[in-house]
Design a protein around this motif. Structure first.
Motif, mmCIF file in Angstrom:
data_model
loop_
_atom_site.group_PDB
_atom_site.id
_atom_site.type_symbol
_atom_site.label_atom_id
_atom_site.label_comp_id
_atom_site.label_asym_id
_atom_site.label_seq_id
_atom_site.Cartn_x
_atom_site.Cartn_y
_atom_site.Cartn_z
ATOM 1 N N VAL A 7 0.860 -1.177 0.000
ATOM 2 C CA VAL A 7 0.000 0.000 0.000
ATOM 3 C C VAL A 7 0.895 1.224 0.000
ATOM 4 N N THR A 8 0.891 1.970 -1.090
ATOM 5 C CA THR A 8 1.647 3.220 -1.097
ATOM 6 C C THR A 8 0.763 4.333 -0.522
ATOM 7 N N GLY A 9 1.405 5.314 0.111
ATOM 8 C CA GLY A 9 0.628 6.333 0.808
ATOM 9 C C GLY A 9 -0.055 5.766 2.034
ATOM 10 N N VAL A 10 0.608 4.841 2.706
ATOM 11 C CA VAL A 10 -0.033 4.100 3.803
ATOM 12 C C VAL A 10 -0.299 4.986 5.021
ATOM 13 N N ALA A 11 0.425 6.091 5.168
ATOM 14 C CA ALA A 11 0.156 7.009 6.282
ATOM 15 C C ALA A 11 -0.933 8.006 5.939
ATOM 16 N N GLY A 12 -1.425 7.962 4.707
ATOM 17 C CA GLY A 12 -2.496 8.854 4.291
ATOM 18 C C GLY A 12 -3.851 8.349 4.736
ATOM 19 N N PHE A 13 -4.860 9.133 4.465
ATOM 20 C CA PHE A 13 -6.219 8.865 4.934
ATOM 21 C C PHE A 13 -6.740 7.509 4.452
ATOM 22 N N ILE A 14 -6.832 7.310 3.148
ATOM 23 C CA ILE A 14 -7.381 6.064 2.616
ATOM 24 C C ILE A 14 -6.410 4.918 2.826
ATOM 25 N N GLY A 15 -5.117 5.175 2.630
ATOM 26 C CA GLY A 15 -4.119 4.127 2.810
ATOM 27 C C GLY A 15 -4.131 3.554 4.208
ATOM 28 N N PHE A 16 -4.268 4.414 5.200
ATOM 29 C CA PHE A 16 -4.338 3.973 6.594
ATOM 30 C C PHE A 16 -5.530 3.052 6.820
ATOM 31 N N HIS A 17 -6.700 3.479 6.356
ATOM 32 C CA HIS A 17 -7.903 2.663 6.569
ATOM 33 C C HIS A 17 -7.797 1.326 5.843
ATOM 34 N N LEU A 18 -7.233 1.331 4.638
ATOM 35 C CA LEU A 18 -7.076 0.072 3.907
ATOM 36 C C LEU A 18 -6.108 -0.856 4.629
ATOM 37 N N ALA A 19 -4.976 -0.324 5.068
ATOM 38 C CA ALA A 19 -3.995 -1.159 5.763
ATOM 39 C C ALA A 19 -4.581 -1.755 7.035
ATOM 40 N N ARG A 20 -5.324 -0.960 7.772
ATOM 41 C CA ARG A 20 -5.932 -1.466 9.017
ATOM 42 C C ARG A 20 -6.908 -2.596 8.721
ATOM 43 N N ARG A 21 -7.708 -2.437 7.681
ATOM 44 C CA ARG A 21 -8.659 -3.489 7.301
ATOM 45 C C ARG A 21 -7.913 -4.761 6.879
ATOM 46 N N LEU A 22 -6.878 -4.617 6.069
ATOM 47 C CA LEU A 22 -6.140 -5.790 5.591
ATOM 48 C C LEU A 22 -5.443 -6.517 6.735
ATOM 49 N N LEU A 23 -4.894 -5.776 7.683
ATOM 50 C CA LEU A 23 -4.242 -6.399 8.834
ATOM 51 C C LEU A 23 -5.256 -7.164 9.677
ATOM 52 N N ARG A 24 -6.440 -6.591 9.837
ATOM 53 C CA ARG A 24 -7.500 -7.293 10.588
ATOM 54 C C ARG A 24 -7.860 -8.615 9.924
ATOM 55 N N GLU A 25 -7.767 -8.644 8.602
ATOM 56 C CA GLU A 25 -8.137 -9.853 7.870
ATOM 57 C C GLU A 25 -6.982 -10.835 7.741
ATOM 58 N N GLY A 26 -5.842 -10.519 8.332
ATOM 59 C CA GLY A 26 -4.731 -11.470 8.365
ATOM 60 C C GLY A 26 -3.714 -11.342 7.255
ATOM 61 N N HIS A 27 -3.827 -10.312 6.433
ATOM 62 C CA HIS A 27 -2.865 -10.133 5.353
ATOM 63 C C HIS A 27 -1.572 -9.500 5.867
ATOM 64 N N ARG A 28 -0.527 -9.670 5.093
ATOM 65 C CA ARG A 28 0.731 -8.957 5.343
ATOM 66 C C ARG A 28 0.679 -7.646 4.566
ATOM 67 N N VAL A 29 0.959 -6.553 5.241
ATOM 68 C CA VAL A 29 0.892 -5.236 4.606
ATOM 69 C C VAL A 29 2.273 -4.594 4.610
ATOM 70 N N VAL A 30 2.714 -4.222 3.424
ATOM 71 C CA VAL A 30 3.945 -3.460 3.258
ATOM 72 C C VAL A 30 3.534 -2.044 2.876
#
Length: 342
Positions: A7-30
């Protein structure tokens, strides 16, 4: 199935929410993010603190740094890439156009090149409703022409779609463009209307109301945006077997390329939007009415039928609920900051 998602822009608004959702679902997030100062970096750092997780790896790099991007791909070998890093803001593009070329064009090229040399299942990338420019046919459809942008920001997003199509054609990279419509919600950006209005009303300061209030936006709640992205990650764009070379549609092709509107299909008048904020805060806004700004459009309205047909979902969070969720977050976040300082 567990994936490694970049996820590029992971500290941004949408990137943050996407990363949090993916981590909750058990994915590895870079995550890649340079954490610049376009707006208060402390908000970005707070988001990153929330993302602290064994399956989360952050690289503090700029997409314009091709070697840095290549190193991340080489080491982490992502299955899926979601490119959300960009220089945002229509009005800011009038002040600092160079930033849009570097971030949105050069940075995106580096991502495409990395996907070319380190193949991925799919690249999803942020486009914008601003690509519709001076179009007046409503609602905006992905099959409408988008050849008349009104800002360099819009032009850079249209360029991203063209670049993605080229790489889909030349290298068979599966690309999906996401035309976001006025995304809002908790952890939102301070330069966006909801944050700015809430803060000003709380402080008793005037808010700038452009086009004398005669504006409408298809406000799209961030959770609906994330649901749309996650569902699109589970399908891959395919070449259109019925592609018409004489009268081609702009949202698909004879290569694995698609573009989708991600919008609420329910435009809200700006003055109604302000009233909802006033009601939640229990305080009236002081209005500073101004003419329409260069690069702005008076109305946006998404036709989200293609998204629904593809993933059986359409954004539909009512604006009242979304605004209330944001303000609840805003008050809690700033209370926590104040307590931390004291």
């Amino acid at each position: 199935m567990t994936k490694t998602v970049l996820v590029t822009g992971v500290a941004g608004f949408i990137g943050f929410h996407l990363a949090r959702r993916l981590l909750r679902e058990g994915h590895r997030v870079v995550g890649i993010d340079e954490v610049n100062d376009y707006y208060d970096p402390s908000l970005k750092e707070s988001r990153l603190h929330v993302l602290t997780h064994p399956n989360f790896k952050l690289y503090r790099d700029s997409l314009e740094n091709k070697m840095a991007v290549t190193r991340v791909f080489e080491k982490r070998r992502p299955d899926i890439v979601v490119n959300l890093a960009a220089q945002a803001g229509v009005r800011y593009s009038l002040e600092n156009p160079d930033a849009y070329i570097q971030s949105n064009i050069v940075g995106f090229l580096n991502v495409l090149e990395a996907c070319r040399h380190y193949p991925v299942e799919q690249l999803l990338y942020a486009s914008s409703s601003s690509v519709y420019g001076s179009n007046r046919k409503m609602p905006f459809s992905e099959q409408d022409p988008v050849d008349h942008p009104l800002s360099l920001y819009a032009a850079s997003k249209k360029a991203n779609e063209l670049m993605a199509h080229t790489y889909s054609h030349l290298f068979e990279i599966k690309t999906t463009g996401l035309r976001f419509f006025s995304v809002y919600g908790p952890w939102g950006r301070p330069d966006m209307a909801l944050y700015k209005f809430t803060e000003a009303i709380m402080k008793g300061e005037p808010i700038d109301v452009y086009n004398y209030g005669q504006m409408a936006r298809d406000f799209t709640y961030v959770d609906d945006v994330i649901e749309s992205i996650v569902r699109l990650m589970d399908i891959q764009p395919l070449a259109d077997e019925e592609f018409d070379y004489v009268a081609p549609l702009p949202d698909r092709s004879d290569v694995p390329f698609r573009v989708y509107n991600v919008g609420n299909h329910s435009p809200v008048q700006l003055m109604d939007f302000i009233r909802i904020i006033e009601q939640k805060l229990g305080k009236r806004a002081i209005l500073n009415e101004l003419p329409l700004q260069p690069g702005d459009v008076p109305e946006s309205f998404a036709d989200a039928s293609a998204l629904y047909e593809s993933v059986d979902f359409r954004p539909q969070t009512p604006i009242e609920r979304g605004v209330h969720e944001f303000i609840d977050w805003y008050l809690a976040y700033h209370h926590a900051l104040k307590e931390g300082i004291e």
